[in-house]
Design a protein around this motif. Structure first.
Motif, PDB file in Angstrom:
ATOM      1  N   ASP A  46       0.571  -1.296  -0.415  1.00  0.00           N
ATOM      2  CA  ASP A  46       0.112  -0.377   0.228  1.00  0.00           C
ATOM      3  C   ASP A  46       1.020   1.561   0.212  1.00  0.00           C
ATOM      4  O   ASP A  46       0.420   2.478  -0.090  1.00  0.00           O
ATOM      5  CB  ASP A  46      -0.734   0.054   1.003  1.00  0.00           C
ATOM      6  CG  ASP A  46      -2.177  -0.755   1.074  1.00  0.00           C
ATOM      7  OD1 ASP A  46      -2.610  -1.093  -0.179  1.00  0.00           O
ATOM      8  OD2 ASP A  46      -2.573  -1.940   2.192  1.00  0.00           O
ATOM      9  N   GLY A  47       2.331   0.715   0.026  1.00  0.00           N
ATOM     10  CA  GLY A  47       3.108   2.302   0.094  1.00  0.00           C
ATOM     11  C   GLY A  47       4.167   2.541   1.415  1.00  0.00           C
ATOM     12  O   GLY A  47       3.499   2.213   2.567  1.00  0.00           O
ATOM     13  N   SER A  56      -0.515  14.387  -0.904  1.00  0.00           N
ATOM     14  CA  SER A  56      -1.025  12.879  -2.549  1.00  0.00           C
ATOM     15  C   SER A  56       0.037  11.454  -1.494  1.00  0.00           C
ATOM     16  O   SER A  56      -0.170  10.586  -1.591  1.00  0.00           O
ATOM     17  CB  SER A  56       0.601  13.437  -2.967  1.00  0.00           C
ATOM     18  OG  SER A  56       1.973  13.684  -2.258  1.00  0.00           O
ATOM     19  N   TYR A  57       0.181  11.357  -0.464  1.00  0.00           N
ATOM     20  CA  TYR A  57       1.016  10.608   0.272  1.00  0.00           C
ATOM     21  C   TYR A  57      -0.520  10.406   1.047  1.00  0.00           C
ATOM     22  O   TYR A  57      -0.675   9.265   0.964  1.00  0.00           O
ATOM     23  CB  TYR A  57       2.079  10.898   1.129  1.00  0.00           C
ATOM     24  CG  TYR A  57       3.719  10.486   0.725  1.00  0.00           C
ATOM     25  CD1 TYR A  57       3.027  11.300  -0.070  1.00  0.00           C
ATOM     26  CD2 TYR A  57       4.858  11.173   1.747  1.00  0.00           C
ATOM     27  CE1 TYR A  57       5.089  11.059  -1.365  1.00  0.00           C
ATOM     28  CE2 TYR A  57       5.587  11.241   1.124  1.00  0.00           C
ATOM     29  CZ  TYR A  57       5.936  11.073  -0.157  1.00  0.00           C
ATOM     30  OH  TYR A  57       7.145  10.990  -0.473  1.00  0.00           O
ATOM     31  N   ILE A  60      -2.433   7.900  -1.695  1.00  0.00           N
ATOM     32  CA  ILE A  60      -2.169   6.757  -1.716  1.00  0.00           C
ATOM     33  C   ILE A  60      -2.817   5.630  -0.871  1.00  0.00           C
ATOM     34  O   ILE A  60      -3.203   4.278  -0.915  1.00  0.00           O
ATOM     35  CB  ILE A  60      -0.540   6.805  -2.178  1.00  0.00           C
ATOM     36  CG1 ILE A  60      -0.592   8.033  -3.154  1.00  0.00           C
ATOM     37  CG2 ILE A  60      -0.283   5.419  -1.831  1.00  0.00           C
ATOM     38  CD1 ILE A  60      -0.737   7.088  -4.032  1.00  0.00           C
ATOM     39  N   VAL A  61      -2.567   7.102   0.476  1.00  0.00           N
ATOM     40  CA  VAL A  61      -3.104   5.446   2.169  1.00  0.00           C
ATOM     41  C   VAL A  61      -4.084   5.472   2.419  1.00  0.00           C
ATOM     42  O   VAL A  61      -4.875   4.991   2.644  1.00  0.00           O
ATOM     43  CB  VAL A  61      -1.812   6.106   3.372  1.00  0.00           C
ATOM     44  CG1 VAL A  61       0.155   5.371   2.549  1.00  0.00           C
ATOM     45  CG2 VAL A  61      -2.427   6.932   3.698  1.00  0.00           C
ATOM     46  N   THR A  62      -5.273   5.948   1.466  1.00  0.00           N
ATOM     47  CA  THR A  62      -6.854   6.272   2.368  1.00  0.00           C
ATOM     48  C   THR A  62      -7.305   5.155   1.827  1.00  0.00           C
ATOM     49  O   THR A  62      -8.298   4.141   2.586  1.00  0.00           O
ATOM     50  CB  THR A  62      -7.597   7.378   2.133  1.00  0.00           C
ATOM     51  OG1 THR A  62      -6.584   8.296   1.642  1.00  0.00           O
ATOM     52  CG2 THR A  62      -8.736   7.604   1.418  1.00  0.00           C
ATOM     53  N   ARG A  63      -6.751   4.569   0.835  1.00  0.00           N
ATOM     54  CA  ARG A  63      -7.871   2.807  -0.164  1.00  0.00           C
ATOM     55  C   ARG A  63      -7.141   1.772   0.855  1.00  0.00           C
ATOM     56  O   ARG A  63      -8.618   1.468   1.458  1.00  0.00           O
ATOM     57  CB  ARG A  63      -7.318   2.711  -0.986  1.00  0.00           C
ATOM     58  CG  ARG A  63      -8.038   1.419  -1.553  1.00  0.00           C
ATOM     59  CD  ARG A  63      -7.058   1.191  -3.119  1.00  0.00           C
ATOM     60  NE  ARG A  63      -7.718  -0.243  -3.393  1.00  0.00           N
ATOM     61  CZ  ARG A  63      -7.442  -1.542  -3.803  1.00  0.00           C
ATOM     62  NH1 ARG A  63      -6.539  -1.509  -3.100  1.00  0.00           N
ATOM     63  NH2 ARG A  63      -8.140  -2.793  -3.750  1.00  0.00           N
TER      64      ARG A  63
END
Length: 275
Positions: A46-47, A56-57, A60-63
């Motif tokens: 997930d990063g 922006s980070y 990415i992690v919201t999902r």
């Protein structure tokens, strides 16, 4: 009569598990005996971020946060805390959390601060963070009680580089908040280490709230209220959950592993038993 332990998840919303042990130690020290705490981080795919200082980070992690919250609700957790002071995806997560309560550090810290004082300040790492965090505080209804945000120009990773310098920066910011802007309580938007708040309290003479402890304890309190008083989250109007039929049709909510690393801090007595 003994009952099953209260179950809390403390979600570290990054795919890097390096801080999980720190949060587990915090939970072990501060949870109630009848509470079981799971400290979990997201899968590395997930990063593998070590921080989410940038929007922006967060995007990415919201999902991953949404998938983790849904998975925790299905596992039967009473409450979950999203462990980032941006309160990343807090409102989004609440939509799909079922009867599980969801909170986060800024929201929880503000609730505690206004119960202790009329006016509070927030010490944060970088000026970059202030706009978003101050917006959250005001959205939560606490703008009139806010003395200000005090940034020390240290990023998340910088806090651990030179502990003496970090401690002095936090102390200087705290003195400005208390002695110049008359803050009666302080919130640490990012901290040197769990437990450092107590040192600042001694030096500054006001309550200093550690956000990770605040999030854990607010989640635990909400879970106890849910069990004892039947106060479960609303799913009406603005809190309406998406239809399960659509979730199944769209996909992506339940695919793959929701968690990477997980540490379980077990209850030491059942709810209803003497500790």
């Amino acid at each position: 009569m003994a009952h099953a332990p209260v179950k809390i998840m403390y979600l570290n919303p990054i795919g890097h598990s390096g801080d999980d042990v720190i949060f587990a130690d915090m939970a072990r020290e501060h949870k109630l005996p009848g509470t079981e705490v799971h400290v979990a981080s997201l899968p590395p795919n997930d990063g593998a971020f070590t921080h989410i200082e940038y929007r922006s980070y967060e995007a990415i992690v919201t999902r991953g946060i949404i998938r983790a919250v849904r998975a925790a609700a299905r596992e039967g957790f009473d409450a979950l805390a999203i462990g980032c002071f941006y309160d990343t995806a807090l409102h989004d997560a609440r939509e799909i959390s079922g009867e599980m309560v969801v909170t986060a550090p800024c929201f929880a810290s503000c609730e505690i601060a206004v119960s202790l004082a009329n006016r509070f300040g927030v010490i944060v790492g970088r000026r970059k963070w202030v706009d978003q965090m101050e917006g959250n505080v005001r959205d939560y209804g606490h703008g009139a009680r806010l003395s200000g945000f005090y940034h020390v120009e240290l990023g998340v990773n910088d806090f651990q580089t030179d502990h003496d310098r970090t401690a002095q920066c936090l102390l200087d910011a705290g003195r400005k908040a208390v002695e110049e802007d008359y803050a009666e309580a302080l919130i640490l938007g990012c901290t040197l280490e769990v437990g450092f708040y107590a040192e600042l309290e001694k030096l500054l003479g006001v309550p200093v709230i550690d956000p990770s402890i605040a999030a854990l304890k607010r989640a635990e309190y909400a879970a106890l209220l849910k069990r004892q008083c039947g106060w479960i989250p609303s799913r009406k109007w603005s809190c309406e959950a998406p239809p399960e039929e659509e979730i199944a049709r769209f996909g992506g909510f339940d695919d793959g592993e929701a968690f990477g690393n997980r540490i379980v801090v077990e209850a030491t007595s059942a709810v209803g038993e003497a500790a």
